[in-house]
Write an enzyme that holds these catalytic residues in place. Structure first.
Site, mmCIF file in Angstrom:
data_model
loop_
_atom_site.group_PDB
_atom_site.id
_atom_site.type_symbol
_atom_site.label_atom_id
_atom_site.label_comp_id
_atom_site.label_asym_id
_atom_site.label_seq_id
_atom_site.Cartn_x
_atom_site.Cartn_y
_atom_site.Cartn_z
ATOM 1 N N LYS A 88 24.297 -38.598 23.664
ATOM 2 C CA LYS A 88 24.810 -39.214 22.439
ATOM 3 C C LYS A 88 25.103 -40.682 22.691
ATOM 4 O O LYS A 88 25.614 -41.046 23.758
ATOM 5 C CB LYS A 88 26.074 -38.480 21.991
ATOM 6 C CG LYS A 88 26.575 -38.888 20.616
ATOM 7 C CD LYS A 88 27.773 -38.050 20.193
ATOM 8 C CE LYS A 88 28.255 -38.390 18.801
ATOM 9 N NZ LYS A 88 29.414 -37.576 18.384
ATOM 10 N N SER A 163 29.027 -35.463 13.867
ATOM 11 C CA SER A 163 28.336 -36.708 14.130
ATOM 12 C C SER A 163 27.277 -36.630 15.226
ATOM 13 O O SER A 163 26.413 -37.512 15.313
ATOM 14 C CB SER A 163 29.344 -37.786 14.500
ATOM 15 O OG SER A 163 29.997 -37.466 15.710
ATOM 16 N N SER A 187 32.275 -32.408 15.655
ATOM 17 C CA SER A 187 31.028 -33.166 15.805
ATOM 18 C C SER A 187 30.028 -32.599 16.811
ATOM 19 O O SER A 187 28.884 -33.048 16.844
ATOM 20 C CB SER A 187 31.337 -34.616 16.178
ATOM 21 O OG SER A 187 31.703 -35.337 15.030
#
Lengths: 508, 98
Positions: A88, A163, A187
């Site tokens: 990420k 996210s 997330s």
């Protein structure tokens, strides 16, 4: 089965027996990226050269080891060596752009690795690239990314969740074998549920936050995304552990998570919090989750209804505390030491105001505004402090529930993946999508989302929640379910590219 | 509690160091108002005797030895700055001229 669709566990064995090389595995992943990335857009940055170089290194070491006795030992001590991992983009990677999904950091190249990045590199894992995400992890659909949205591999008209949407979509699509995400209010788990993969949010403090772009510091945790529970356990093994560079890191020996798998659920007391099965939950999702509960019950688990009465307040309290922490954390983005700077400002304060305004997207601005307001003079007690008191009540709910049961089972999300654009202009509707995951962060608990079937062709996530530091119990229960139910029969694949048409003149 | 005025939004934006456009101020006045109305449900709960929780896991302060260690190379740090001069970050004027 293609190499890029195999699990890390299977690839690990194939690599150890030298049936396949790390370079071949990395190439297979990039082949899938070449075929599908243009449509899905899981990544912000790809590191093809770096990945191939790292893979060659792993292969060379293994070849050297094979001559002596070192090879076998090496395979045992570094089981994930040569496995491609997506990271990420809010995790600091030395020399590789780290944008946090924000235009503000579009050109930022960190001088250091996050602790988890040091760990995956030491484990011999291959970083494929940096995945797309909601800007500074503020969002539930990857649509607030400062660059572009990511699409769900199961249905490209839909969002992958967020996210950590890029990470979840990459694992689902075979554009990575494993991925790192971060979870502040869901997330990791929410996009895992929407993309039909497994995602685990560890106990707060189990995994180092050093080098993670800070959003809500009292909630943020880094964790693994994978295709199955065993792979999740293997990656958690690499990530977990005390870090002196994170003041909230837990000092404790890391258990053997892989060894925790196996066994049955006979006598396990499973709690069903009634608030998570309310009419607000889609009926298809509820049915899929209850079918999963049935599987546990048939395995000998004792199912018990419990109550978490403050659930409906948890979300509201979270959306005061997290924005408050974010407004403080994002004060660092001033356009001076790194990040975007607006041109031509006459003085420093104007420069701050313009640099931030021109480079942050609407959701980030909205949360900074909300947090600044909640912390401002005259409102602090009514909003921020009130929310912190409610947080205590939410935690007490879980304490009481865990006095009656060992594991809680809920849906991960109230619905399956929604369509692009469906909720992006309605902040409150977007916030509601995290209703099942946020209370877990409020209480610092570990939780995992495991696929539990398809509804209308879209994956549904089963969330298991355990008391603090009970990741082994969580993984064992999830593994039992996965083995007993085999919830997903296939994985999404790109549409085959049309064959180049042979010229009609030539054939006739 | 609840709704927020346009003036308050402008004030908060100054505190948050965000130069908002007129459209953004309008939008946030509505949206923050909606969110604040929604979070007002917290006021239903009696929390008189409830301690606030900042961190759910008990924390101990972490101390380290005060040792001199090499830091990151200056050149590498300055590479990320949008403006630098002679090894320093350069910023617009801070003090008013006389």
């Amino acid at each position: 089965m293609k190499l890029c669709e195999m699990t890390a566990y299977e690839l690990s064995a194939a690599l150890a027996e030298r049936r396949v090389s790390a370079v071949e595995v990395v190439k297979a992943v990039f082949e899938r990226i070449d075929a599908w990335e243009e449509e899905l857009r899981c990544y912000i940055t790809l590191d093809r050269e770096g990945a191939l170089a790292a893979a060659r290194e792993v292969d060379a070491e293994r070849a050297k080891g094979a001559k002596g006795t070192k090879g076998a030992k090496e395979a045992n001590s570094r089981p994930l060596a040569g496995i491609p991992v997506a990271v990420k983009d809010n995790l600091s990677t030395r020399g590789l752009p780290t944008t946090c999904g924000s235009r503000h950091l579009q050109h930022y190249i960190p001088p250091y690795d996050a602790t988890v990045i040091e760990k995956i590199r030491a484990a011999g894992m291959i970083v494929i690239g940096k995945t797309n995400m909601d800007e500074f992890a503020m969002g539930s659909s990857t649509e607030t990314s400062g660059f572009y949205p990511t699409r769900n591999p199961w249905d490209t008209a839909r969002i992958p969740g967020g996210s950590s949407g890029g990470s979840a979509a990459a694992v689902a699509a075979g554009e990575a074998v494993l991925a790192l995400g971060s979870d502040t209010g869901g997330s990791i788990r929410q996009p895992a549920a929407f993309c039909g993969v497994v995602g685990l949010k560890p106990t707060y403090g189990l995994v180092s936050r050093y080098g993670l772009g800070a959003y809500g510091s009292s909630f943020d945790q880094v964790g693994p995304l994978a295709r199955d529970v065993r792979d999740t356990a293997m990656l958690l093994q690499v990530l977990a552990g005390y870090d002196p560079l994170d003041s909230t890191s837990i000092h404790r020996e890391v258990p053997d998570y892989l060894a925790a798998l196996g066994g049955d659920v006979r006598g396990l007391v499973v709690g069903l919090p009634q608030e998570y099965f309310s009419p607000g939950i889609d009926s298809g999702v509820r049915a899929a989750v209850l079918a999963a509960v049935k599987v546990l019950e048939e395995g000998g688990a004792i199912i018990k209804e419990v109550s978490l009465p403050h659930t409906e307040y948890a979300l509201a309290a979270f959306y005061l505390i997290a924005p408050s922490e974010c407004s403080s954390n994002l004060a660092r983005f001033d356009g001076i030491r790194y990040g975007y700077r607006a041109a031509g400002a006459p003085d420093t304060v104007t420069m701050f105001c313009r640099s931030r305004a021109e480079s942050f997207g609407p959701e980030v601005k909205r949360r900074i505004m909300l947090g600044t307001y909640a912390l401002s003079s005259g409102y602090y007690d009514a909003y921020y402090l009130k929310a912190q008191r409610v947080r205590t009540l939410v935690k007490q709910d879980f304490d009481k529930a865990f006095a009656e049961c060992q594991v809680l089972v809920t849906p991960t999300t109230p619905t399956t993946a929604f369509r692009l654009g469906e909720k992006i202009n309605d902040p409150l509707a977007m916030y509601m999508t995290d209703i099942c995951t946020i209370p877990v962060n409020m209480a610092a608990l570990p939780a995992i989302s495991v696929p539990c079937g398809l509804v209308g062709g879209l994956p549904v996530g089963l969330q298991l929640i355990a008391p603090v530091l009970q990741e082994e119990l969580l993984l064992r229960t999830a593994y039992y379910y996965e083995q007993a139910a085999a919830p997903l029969s296939h994985c999404p694949k790109p549409e085959p590219k049309p064959e180049p048409k042979p010229s009609s003149e030539v054939s006739k | 509690m609840g709704a927020i005025t346009r003036r308050q939004v402008e004030h908060v934006a100054r505190l948050a160091r965000l130069e908002l456009t007129e459209e953004e101020i309008d939008l946030f006045t509505t949206q923050l108002g909606d969110i604040l109305k929604w979070v007002d449900k917290l006021q239903e709960l009696d929390t008189t005797d409830v301690e606030p929780t900042a961190h759910t896991i008990p924390l101990r302060n972490v101390m380290r030895k005060d040792e001199v260690k090499p830091s990151w190379p200056k050149e590498e740090i300055l590479k990320n700055a949008s403006d630098e001069h002679n090894g320093f970050f350069r910023v617009p004027r801070i003090l008013e001229e006389e």
